[in-house]
Design a protein around this motif. Structure first.
Motif, mmCIF file in Angstrom:
data_model
loop_
_atom_site.group_PDB
_atom_site.id
_atom_site.type_symbol
_atom_site.label_atom_id
_atom_site.label_comp_id
_atom_site.label_asym_id
_atom_site.label_seq_id
_atom_site.Cartn_x
_atom_site.Cartn_y
_atom_site.Cartn_z
ATOM 1 N N ALA A 182 0.829 -1.204 0.000
ATOM 2 C CA ALA A 182 0.000 0.000 0.000
ATOM 3 C C ALA A 182 0.862 1.252 0.000
ATOM 4 N N LYS A 183 1.971 1.193 0.711
ATOM 5 C CA LYS A 183 2.882 2.340 0.770
ATOM 6 C C LYS A 183 3.412 2.698 -0.618
ATOM 7 N N VAL A 184 3.921 1.705 -1.353
ATOM 8 C CA VAL A 184 4.505 1.997 -2.664
ATOM 9 C C VAL A 184 3.438 2.351 -3.686
ATOM 10 N N ALA A 185 2.207 1.878 -3.453
ATOM 11 C CA ALA A 185 1.115 2.183 -4.386
ATOM 12 C C ALA A 185 0.707 3.644 -4.317
ATOM 13 N N SER A 186 0.889 4.257 -3.171
ATOM 14 C CA SER A 186 0.419 5.633 -3.001
ATOM 15 C C SER A 186 1.522 6.677 -2.938
ATOM 16 N N MET A 187 2.760 6.254 -2.761
ATOM 17 C CA MET A 187 3.825 7.250 -2.579
ATOM 18 C C MET A 187 4.152 7.953 -3.891
ATOM 19 N N PRO A 188 4.473 9.240 -3.825
ATOM 20 C CA PRO A 188 4.790 9.983 -5.040
ATOM 21 C C PRO A 188 6.200 9.740 -5.555
ATOM 22 N N GLN A 189 7.079 9.240 -4.704
ATOM 23 C CA GLN A 189 8.468 9.040 -5.123
ATOM 24 C C GLN A 189 8.629 7.785 -5.985
ATOM 25 N N PRO A 190 9.633 7.774 -6.838
ATOM 26 C CA PRO A 190 9.928 6.578 -7.616
ATOM 27 C C PRO A 190 10.621 5.522 -6.758
ATOM 28 N N LEU A 191 10.379 4.259 -7.104
ATOM 29 C CA LEU A 191 10.972 3.136 -6.398
ATOM 30 C C LEU A 191 11.861 2.362 -7.366
ATOM 31 N N CYS A 192 13.081 2.061 -6.925
ATOM 32 C CA CYS A 192 14.008 1.242 -7.708
ATOM 33 C C CYS A 192 14.209 -0.072 -6.961
ATOM 34 N N ILE A 193 13.822 -1.174 -7.597
ATOM 35 C CA ILE A 193 13.928 -2.498 -6.990
ATOM 36 C C ILE A 193 15.063 -3.247 -7.679
ATOM 37 N N ILE A 194 16.081 -3.608 -6.924
ATOM 38 C CA ILE A 194 17.210 -4.362 -7.456
ATOM 39 C C ILE A 194 17.215 -5.717 -6.772
ATOM 40 N N GLN A 195 17.014 -6.767 -7.550
ATOM 41 C CA GLN A 195 16.722 -8.078 -6.971
ATOM 42 C C GLN A 195 17.543 -9.185 -7.624
ATOM 43 N N GLY A 196 18.209 -9.989 -6.797
ATOM 44 C CA GLY A 196 18.944 -11.143 -7.297
ATOM 45 C C GLY A 196 18.010 -12.274 -7.698
ATOM 46 N N ARG A 197 18.243 -12.843 -8.865
ATOM 47 C CA ARG A 197 17.402 -13.938 -9.357
ATOM 48 C C ARG A 197 17.494 -15.175 -8.471
ATOM 49 N N GLU A 198 18.663 -15.392 -7.844
ATOM 50 C CA GLU A 198 18.873 -16.589 -7.044
ATOM 51 C C GLU A 198 18.700 -16.328 -5.549
ATOM 52 N N ASP A 199 18.030 -15.251 -5.206
ATOM 53 C CA ASP A 199 17.727 -14.942 -3.815
ATOM 54 C C ASP A 199 16.629 -15.893 -3.327
ATOM 55 N N TYR A 200 16.265 -15.772 -2.049
ATOM 56 C CA TYR A 200 15.184 -16.587 -1.493
ATOM 57 C C TYR A 200 13.901 -16.376 -2.306
ATOM 58 N N VAL A 201 13.155 -17.447 -2.493
ATOM 59 C CA VAL A 201 11.963 -17.410 -3.336
ATOM 60 C C VAL A 201 10.984 -16.328 -2.882
ATOM 61 N N ARG A 202 10.770 -16.215 -1.570
ATOM 62 C CA ARG A 202 9.797 -15.238 -1.084
ATOM 63 C C ARG A 202 10.221 -13.805 -1.421
ATOM 64 N N LEU A 203 11.534 -13.558 -1.496
ATOM 65 C CA LEU A 203 11.999 -12.216 -1.833
ATOM 66 C C LEU A 203 11.920 -11.962 -3.339
ATOM 67 N N VAL A 204 12.176 -12.999 -4.121
ATOM 68 C CA VAL A 204 12.026 -12.869 -5.576
ATOM 69 C C VAL A 204 10.565 -12.562 -5.916
ATOM 70 N N ALA A 241 21.832 -14.540 -11.574
ATOM 71 C CA ALA A 241 22.710 -15.373 -10.744
ATOM 72 C C ALA A 241 23.061 -14.700 -9.413
ATOM 73 N N GLY A 242 22.352 -13.639 -9.066
ATOM 74 C CA GLY A 242 22.628 -12.921 -7.825
ATOM 75 C C GLY A 242 21.914 -13.546 -6.642
ATOM 76 N N ASP A 243 22.651 -13.777 -5.543
ATOM 77 C CA ASP A 243 22.020 -14.297 -4.335
ATOM 78 C C ASP A 243 21.657 -13.144 -3.390
ATOM 79 N N HIS A 244 21.384 -13.465 -2.122
ATOM 80 C CA HIS A 244 20.865 -12.443 -1.214
ATOM 81 C C HIS A 244 21.862 -11.318 -0.944
#
Length: 277
Positions: free
Chosen positions: A201-223, A243-246
């Motif tokens: 809900a926070k990111v849906a309403s905030m006016p600022q841009p969000l940059c998400i940098i995510q490792g493909r091989e991180d924990y499933v719940r975080l991916v 190939a990025g982990d946590h």
């Protein structure tokens, strides 16, 4: 160039941090870096990350939350009692104190960055802190998460039962062998603030841009969480680190960088500079 600092955060609490900048330019942006759960400012690659972002012309502050469990040693969990009572409310309060101190006119570093170019970056649980503090905050220009969580509840039912029955539960630290305490206050903070701490809900309403940098091989719940944050956000960009982990394939103690970490640093610098033009 790095300069260390300490800020009193009330009671017996202290925020310990380091300011990195290659120059003293008043025009450069500032990134405040938030470590994650069982993390600390001097973990593994974090000092290197700050140094590299400084090379990109970005001032960086990395710091320890006042109740993260790491005290004067800076690298050991020698304040486990504080860790046990650390809450999101405490961490957001720390960010408020830290930001006010940094932006204060005549402050130690206030003339060495542009106050209109403040960004918050968080790794793992620190990504939640970055969103909770930054979303809708007029002081913050943009938010960046590195393998960040999409749900503030990190505690399973087994741990919750242990805390309910005994007043405290424990999470093992595989690296140090320590049993890390979690008290009822931590659980209550999450449960009583479900709506307030709703990251989607926070990111849906905030006016600022969000940059998400995510490792493909991180924990499933975080991916999956990265995808959920991206889908929910009003304005976001999602960068997959193949190939990025946590920890983007780096360890503690730091033994050198990796292609995955370098890509995360470059993506971060590009996002910051693009939002400052």
């Amino acid at each position: 160039m790095m300069e260390s600092f300490r800020i009193a955060a009330g009671e017996d609490l202290t925020i310990r941090g380091d300011f990195h900048a290659k120059s003293a330019s008043p025009d450069q942006p500032l990134v405040i870096f938030c470590h994650g759960f069982k993390g600390f400012k001097d973990w593994g690659s974090f000092p290197y990350v700050a140094e590299q972002l400084a090379e990109w012309g970005i001032a960086v502050v990395r710091f320890n939350f006042s109740c993260n469990g790491v005290g004067e040693s800076l690298t050991e969990f020698d304040e486990l009692e504080k860790f046990g009572r650390n809450t999101y409310a405490r961490e957001v309060a720390d960010l408020t104190i830290l930001t006010g101190w940094l932006l204060e006119d005549g402050g130690v570093f206030s003339a060495r960055f542009d106050k209109e170019k403040l960004f918050v970056l968080g790794h793992s649980k620190g990504g939640a802190d970055a969103i909770l503090f930054g979303a809708g905050n007029p002081l913050v220009k943009g938010i960046i998460t590195w393998n960040g969580v999409a749900d503030v509840n990190l505690f399973d039912e087994k741990l919750r039962r242990q805390i309910a029955e005994q007043g405290v539960g424990y999470i093992a630290n595989a690296r140090t062998g320590q049993q890390m305490p979690i008290t009822q206050a931590v659980i209550d903070d999450v449960d009583r603030n479900r709506d307030k701490y709703d990251l989607l809900a926070k990111v849906a309403s905030m006016p600022q841009p969000l940059c998400i940098i995510q490792g493909r091989e991180d924990y499933v719940r975080l991916v999956k969480g990265a995808e959920r944050l991206h889908e929910a956000a009003r304005e976001s960009e999602l960068h997959w680190i193949e190939a990025g982990d946590h920890t983007f394939n780096t360890r503690h103690p730091f033994a050198g960088t990796s292609p995955q970490l370098e890509e995360a640093i470059e993506r971060t610098a590009a996002f910051v500079h693009a939002r400052c033009t």
